[in-house]
Write a protein that holds these residues in place. Structure first.
Motif, PDB file in Angstrom:
ATOM      1  N   UNK A 112      -2.671   3.542 -17.627  1.00  8.13           N
ATOM      2  CA  UNK A 112      -3.750   4.379 -18.150  1.00  8.13           C
ATOM      3  C   UNK A 112      -3.540   5.853 -17.841  1.00  8.13           C
ATOM      4  N   UNK A 114      -4.270  -4.060 -10.532  1.00  4.23           N
ATOM      5  CA  UNK A 114      -4.859  -2.720 -10.380  1.00  4.23           C
ATOM      6  C   UNK A 114      -3.813  -1.638 -10.605  1.00  4.23           C
ATOM      7  N   UNK A 115      -2.650  -1.841  -9.989  1.00  7.70           N
ATOM      8  CA  UNK A 115      -1.607  -0.818 -10.062  1.00  7.70           C
ATOM      9  C   UNK A 115      -1.070  -0.695 -11.483  1.00  7.70           C
ATOM     10  N   UNK A 135       2.707   1.971  -3.369  1.00  8.16           N
ATOM     11  CA  UNK A 135       1.949   2.569  -4.471  1.00  8.16           C
ATOM     12  C   UNK A 135       1.823   4.061  -4.255  1.00  8.16           C
ATOM     13  N   UNK A 139      -3.617   1.044 -13.658  1.00  8.96           N
ATOM     14  CA  UNK A 139      -3.734   2.473 -13.352  1.00  8.96           C
ATOM     15  C   UNK A 139      -2.532   3.241 -13.880  1.00  8.96           C
ATOM     16  N   UNK A 162       0.833  -1.209   0.000  1.00 11.26           N
ATOM     17  CA  UNK A 162       0.000   0.000   0.000  1.00 11.26           C
ATOM     18  C   UNK A 162       0.869   1.262   0.000  1.00 11.26           C
ATOM     19  N   UNK A 179      -3.739  -6.652  -6.381  1.00 13.90           N
ATOM     20  CA  UNK A 179      -3.322  -5.255  -6.368  1.00 13.90           C
ATOM     21  C   UNK A 179      -2.272  -4.982  -7.444  1.00 13.90           C
ATOM     22  N   UNK A 227       3.268   6.986  -6.784  1.00 14.07           N
ATOM     23  CA  UNK A 227       2.458   8.039  -7.400  1.00 14.07           C
ATOM     24  C   UNK A 227       2.957   9.428  -7.019  1.00 14.07           C
TER      25      UNK A 227
END
Lengths: 312, 278
Positions: free
Chosen positions: A69, A62-63, A38, A66, A35, A59, A42
């Motif tokens: 994108x 997902x990461x 990430x 993201x 957690x 996860x 960012x």
């Protein structure tokens, strides 16, 4: 010499495994807690990410999605650390849009080589605008020519920042750059939310952008972009200019001059089937429209309706 | 190492600040829905002081390229876009054990934000949302103490209960610094605009807030009104003394006071409906 984030509990666990990579001058940022990792990626993105497949709660997927994108982070090379069995059974790369893979039990030297390859490959992607990370002219041309050839109907929208020069002159180029980045993010976020995968955004250069979306969605997308731009632009102006409602400066003769505040204009060219044969024709129509829309004070858009007349 | 240095070092390396589990799980459910928009996520994020601060940290980070410029959730949402916000949500950390005081502080912050929004609109401040945002996160320093320094926090809570002092007095004794200052340091560390960091730092001493004295005064008064109202829990049971300077900034007479309280009553009962779901 690069900063590499490692979110892979089963790889490079000991200092001696990390040594060959660090010896090459790379800085490894090893994250124990996914957690936290990430969030720090960012907030302060590395130059390369090594992430393990099959982390808890999916996860990793997902990461990766993201990051890929996001318009700016999509260029961050991602290396997926996989089990041997993943290589045997194959990996669905549409669900893992990564740039490179490496096996969990690879030697540190191999990991180093994969890292170097990923970094060098990412430097080769040269068409993107360095300020915004958006695709540049080559990609714009290819995309629009592609619509024409495949008879995909799209509204091609040309975005211009009006009165950008007085802002740049008055506040300096670094503020100007902020405004260009802001504009890029606004366009990308609205287009990707409303048009999803059917949208495209490119940066021609300077204060010029192009985006394309399905024709029926064009008008509402333009409205949203202009609304967001107008709400944000005041944050980039000095309060006294924003309050006054115009920029003040002096010309070469020392006479006071006024410029309207920075705004946005969008010229929309609907590329319907058979209307155009070449990208050059699209940009020609756009150039004529731009004059019209720029003449309108404040932020505005103008949709070319002539194609309807041509058809009728 | 002295405590102040210890706190500053911790703030520099602060990876993540936890928040309330129910809000995070609500947001996690929302992002699973394909039709959910960034704006609707923003509506929930702006009801949580930790998520709001993190969102602002991200958009003001040098990476996104708008340092110290963005001060409201709605602007941050437009600039960050859905995917970044989604990532922020799915990777946000939560309190391992939620205490009743965590919920109390959450409600206190929401109440202050509501009052500040009302007041800012009435005083024709240009961007009322900015004032309610500053008010929402004014006690972020308390969250830092609670999550990063649990032992000191326990000592502070014990002092407040045993000796009946203000929480910030106990903080001063235990840490040598108050939550306002800690929140201000964090806001600076996170590159938040001065329009937020200065009012956070001086919400107990609004006369020191320089050009942001009006915003700081509104937050100062919101703290008093919301505590006096008995909404939420600000860490101790006392209503802080009113700063004369703050009152001079935004004072209201009986008639306007009644109108404000009516508006506030409405907003707080709406909020109660929201918070009751958790």
């Amino acid at each position: 010499m690069a900063r590499i984030s490692v979110v892979a509990p089963q790889i490079l666990r000991t200092p001696s495994e990390r040594l060959p990579i660090e010896a090459f001058g790379h800085k490894l940022i090893v994250h124990g807690n996914v957690q936290n990792a990430i969030e720090s990626i960012l907030n302060d993105p590395p130059e390369c990410l090594l992430i393990q497949k099959g982390l808890q709660d999916g996860i990793d997927k997902t990461v990766i999605t993201a990051l890929k994108e996001d318009l700016k982070l999509s260029f961050l090379p991602i290396i997926l650390a996989v089990q041997e069995k993943d290589i045997m059974s194959g990996i669905d790369f549409s669900r893992y849009p990564v740039d490179e893979i490496v096996c969990i039990n690879a030697h540190p030297e191999e990991i180093l080589t994969r890292i170097e390859l990923s970094l060098s490959r990412s430097h080769r992607v040269a068409d993107n605008n360095p300020l915004t990370g958006l695709p540049g002219n080559t990609s714009i041309l290819k995309t629009i020519q592609g619509y024409i050839e495949q008879e995909t109907e799209r509204a091609v929208c040309y975005v211009d920042i009006d009165n950008f020069k007085p802002l740049n002159d008055k506040y300096g180029f670094s503020r100007g750059d902020e405004v260009i980045r802001m504009t890029a993010r606004v366009i990308v976020n609205v287009v990707s939310e409303e048009a999803k995968s059917e949208g495209f955004v490119g940066h021609v250069g300077g204060d010029d952008f192009v985006f394309s979306v399905p024709v029926p969605a064009a008008e509402s997308i333009c409205k949203r972009i202009l609304e967001s731009f107008d709400a944000l632009i005041t944050l980039f102006l000095n309060p006294d200019d924003a309050e006054r409602g115009y920029f003040e400066s002096v010309d070469r003769q020392g006479r006071p001059q006024r410029f309207p505040l920075t705004s946005l204009s969008i010229a929309v060219v609907p590329c319907t089937k058979g209307r155009f044969n070449h990208y050059g024709e699209v940009s020609l129509v756009a150039a004529q429209l731009k004059k019209k829309v720029k003449a309108i004070e404040g932020s505005s858009y103008f949709i070319d309706r002539r194609e309807d007349a041509e058809k009728a | 190492m002295d405590k102040i240095q210890e706190i500053k070092d911790r703030l520099k390396n602060l990876k993540s600040l936890p928040t309330l589990p129910p809000i995070v799980s609500r947001l996690n459910e929302m992002v699973e829905d394909e039709d959910v928009t960034a704006v609707s996520l923003g509506k929930v994020i702006e009801k949580d002081q930790v998520l709001t601060s993190k969102l602002l940290r991200m958009v003001n980070s040098s990476f996104f390229g708008f340092p110290q410029r963005i001060s409201t959730v709605s602007n941050a949402i437009v600039l960050l876009g859905f995917n970044v916000i989604k990532t922020l949500i799915v990777t946000s950390s939560i309190f391992d054990v939620m205490q009743s005081s965590d919920i109390g502080l959450w409600e206190h912050s929401l109440g202050c934000a509501a009052f500040s929004g009302i007041m800012a609109a009435r005083r024709n401040i240009k961007n009322p949302e900015e004032v309610s945002t500053a008010s929402l996160i004014h006690d972020i320093g308390k969250v830092v103490i609670r999550s990063e320094f649990p032992e000191y926090y326990a000592k502070i809570v014990e002092d407040v209960e045993r000796r009946g002092v203000f929480m910030r007095e106990a903080e001063e004794e235990v840490l040598g610094v108050q939550h306002g200052e800690i929140g201000g340091w964090l806001a600076d560390e996170w590159n938040l605009p001065e329009r937020l960091s200065i009012p956070i730092r001086f919400h107990h001493y609004p006369e020191k807030a320089g050009e942001f004295v009006e915003i700081a005064s509104i937050i100062h008064i919101s703290d008093i009104v919301i505590r006096a109202w008995g909404y939420g829990f600000g860490g101790d049971k006392w209503v802080p003394p009113l700063s004369h300077a703050a009152w001079e900034q935004i004072k209201f007479g009986k008639a306007e006071g009644r109108e404000i309280m009516e508006e506030l009553d409405l907003r707080l009962s709406e909020l109660k409906n929201f918070t009751m779901e958790f």
